[in-house]
Design an enzyme around this catalytic site. Structure first.
Site, short mmCIF file in Angstrom:
data_model
loop_
_atom_site.label_atom_id
_atom_site.label_comp_id
_atom_site.label_asym_id
_atom_site.label_seq_id
_atom_site.Cartn_x
_atom_site.Cartn_y
_atom_site.Cartn_z
N ASP A 116 0.80 -1.22 0.00
CA ASP A 116 0.00 0.00 0.00
C ASP A 116 0.84 1.27 0.00
OD1 ASP A 116 -2.18 -1.74 0.15
OD2 ASP A 116 -2.18 -1.70 2.34
N LYS A 134 1.68 2.22 -5.03
CA LYS A 134 2.25 1.70 -6.28
C LYS A 134 1.30 1.93 -7.45
CE LYS A 134 2.44 -2.39 -4.39
NZ LYS A 134 2.04 -2.05 -3.01
N GLY A 191 -4.49 -4.47 -3.73
CA GLY A 191 -5.51 -3.47 -4.00
C GLY A 191 -4.75 -2.21 -4.41
N HIS A 192 -4.74 -1.93 -5.70
CA HIS A 192 -3.96 -0.79 -6.21
C HIS A 192 -4.91 0.31 -6.64
CE1 HIS A 192 -0.31 -3.61 -7.18
NE2 HIS A 192 -0.64 -3.59 -5.91
N GLN A 219 2.08 -6.03 -3.29
CA GLN A 219 2.53 -6.13 -1.90
C GLN A 219 3.78 -5.25 -1.68
OE1 GLN A 219 1.54 -9.52 -3.41
NE2 GLN A 219 -0.36 -8.63 -2.78
#
Ligand code: GDP
Ligand code: IMO
Ligand code: MG
Length: 429
Positions: free
Chosen positions: A14, A17, A41-42, A225
């Site tokens: 988080d 990215k 989750g991007h 990640q």
């Protein structure tokens, strides 16, 4: 110029990215994921529109960019289809611009059930996973009983693999975890349906990437990640089950290591962590709550509040070295505008001595006392800054300290979630 740039997270995930990948993807013809799955989750924000990507690479919002889900990814086909549908509903084109590796492993229903069952079995000692079946899917891959997209697309092969697998998996579910057995026929039907819908996307991505390299096309490799969650180098066992660090990219795409030209490491200007595990600079106090509020620090995948704390320079130096980072992108700098003084951990003290290296032992890491260096804050709005010199002197001073501590130059600074809120430093800045 053709370039293969590898972007990796340097903390516990988080780091922002997705935002940086989206902002850079106009410069690349291909964006490829190499590990992880829907645990990622991007977030990409374009104007007021916010997109959270889990399996689809964060280059998808640039028309014309080919997005590749590499062989190192574990993909839940139902989740992937939902993500594709949701993007299309919002007017994003997803068609020939998405290729899913035929060697990627398929997340099966028993992976998700076992992920949750094993967490509840662990109780207090749980990892705090995202419950997406990631660990069990990679475990099956390593145990050589996984199912890849190549097999899922051949109904007879798929059926025989499934039959060979489900007897044992159901015994584990029933006898060890006390759960209901899963219905193999129903899984077969469900997954054959997914296979037909995903068939147009499933390709030999190794060949696609090798052709691209031969043609001199530019490739951005998207890490998911963060390096402190890496299976080999992270805070084991409180890690994810894939090789998150730069070394995972060749394995997860088929791109030879020597063809990767540059590594961009993404870090927050402070630290966050979701899930369990040691976090030496955690601020379970007002300072941490202020970071959470200003940075909207809630998990993009699970909605869990993220644990917040000061930048951990010891950990950052460790991950910068592990990844061979050529340049840094430091994000969420605007979050720190609220602080009069900013702390950075520059050493770990334990049993009266200072540790030189990030320790392998979690007992040691859990016992360290961070040594903080203090930096004056700037306490002004920096969200409109578009150039390095627009940043107040204390903010530049803070970034220069990060460069010294991490051992790599800062190339990008993110000052807000929006695509354009990204400063690229010029050579003479
Ligand atoms: P990722 O997993 O590394 O892509 O990061 P996430 O998307 O899970 O979390 C980053 C969060 O910070 C998201 O809500 C982003 O919209 C947001 N974000 C990214 N960069 C910045 C920034 O520079 N400032 C602020 N305030 N938010 C940012
Ligand atoms: P992005 O790509 C933050 C964490 C989970 C848990 C541990 C293991 O958005 O940065 P898993 O479900 O992978 O078995 O969970 O890893 N985790 C993440 N934390 N960002 C992520 O991805 C994460 N993916 C997994 O919270 O602690
Ligand atoms: Mg995330």
């Amino acid at each position: 110029m053709s370039e293969t740039l590898l972007l990796v997270g340097l903390q516990w995930g988080d780091e922002g990215k997705g935002k940086v990948i989206d902002a850079l993807s106009s410069r690349f013809e291909i964006v490829a994921r190499f590990q992880g799955g829907a645990n990622a989750g991007h977030t990409v924000q374009i104007g007021d529109e916010k997109f959270i990507l889990h399996l689809v690479p964060s280059g998808i919002l640039h028309p014309g960019t080919l997005c590749v889900v590499g062989n190192g990814v574990v993909a839940d086909p139902g989740g992937l289809l939902d993500e594709i549908d949701a993007l299309r509903e919002r007017g994003v084109e997803v068609g020939e611009n998405l290729a899913v590796s035929d060697r990627a492993h398929v997340v099966m229903p028993h992976h998700k059930v076992m992920d949750r069952a094993s967490e509840s079995e662990l109780g207090e000692g749980k990892i705090g996973t995202t419950g997406r079946g990631i660990g069990p899917c990679y475990a099956d891959k390593a145990a050589r009983c996984g199912i890849r997209f190549a097999e899922m697309l051949q109904p007879r092969v798929f059926r025989s693999r499934l039959d060979a697998l489900m007897d044992l998996k159901n015994r584990i579910l029933v006898e060890i975890y006390g759960r209901e057995p899963l219905d193999t026929d129903a899984i077969y039907e469900e997954y054959c349906g997914y296979a037909e819908r995903l068939r147009p996307f499933v390709r030999d991505t190794v060949a696609i990437l090798h052709d691209a390299l031969r043609q001199g096309r530019s490739i951005l490799l998207e890490g998911a990640q963060g390096s402190l969650l890496d299976l080999n180098f992270g805070t084991y066992p409180y890690v994810t089950s894939s090789a998150v660090v730069a070394g995972g990219a060749p394995v997860g795409t088929g791109i030879p290591p020597g063809r990767i030209n540059r590594v961009l490491g993404v870090a927050k200007s402070y630290c966050t962590r979701v899930g369990e595990g040691p976090f030496p600079t955690e601020q379970a106090n007002e300072a941490g709550a202020l970071m959470r509020e200003r940075g909207n620090e809630y998990g993009s995948t699970t909605g869990r509040p993220r644990r917040c704390g000061w930048l951990d320079g010891v950990a950052l130096r460790h991950t910068t070295a592990l990844n061979g980072v050529d340049a840094l992108s430091v994000g969420l700098l605007d979050v720190l505008s609220a602080f009069e003084t900013i702390n950075v951990c520059t050493g770990y003290r334990v049993d009266g001595r200072t540790l030189e290296q990030f320790p392998a032992s979690l007992e040691t890491l859990g016992a360290v006392e961070p040594v903080y260096e203090q930096f004056p804050g700037w306490q002004s709005d920096i969200t409109e800054a578009t150039e390095w010199e627009h940043l107040p002197a204390p903010a530049r001073n803070y970034l220069e300290a990060i460069e010294r501590i991490a051992g790599a130059p800062v190339q990008f600074v993110s000052v807000g979630p929006e695509r354009n809120q990204l400063i690229e430093r010029k050579a003479d800045d």
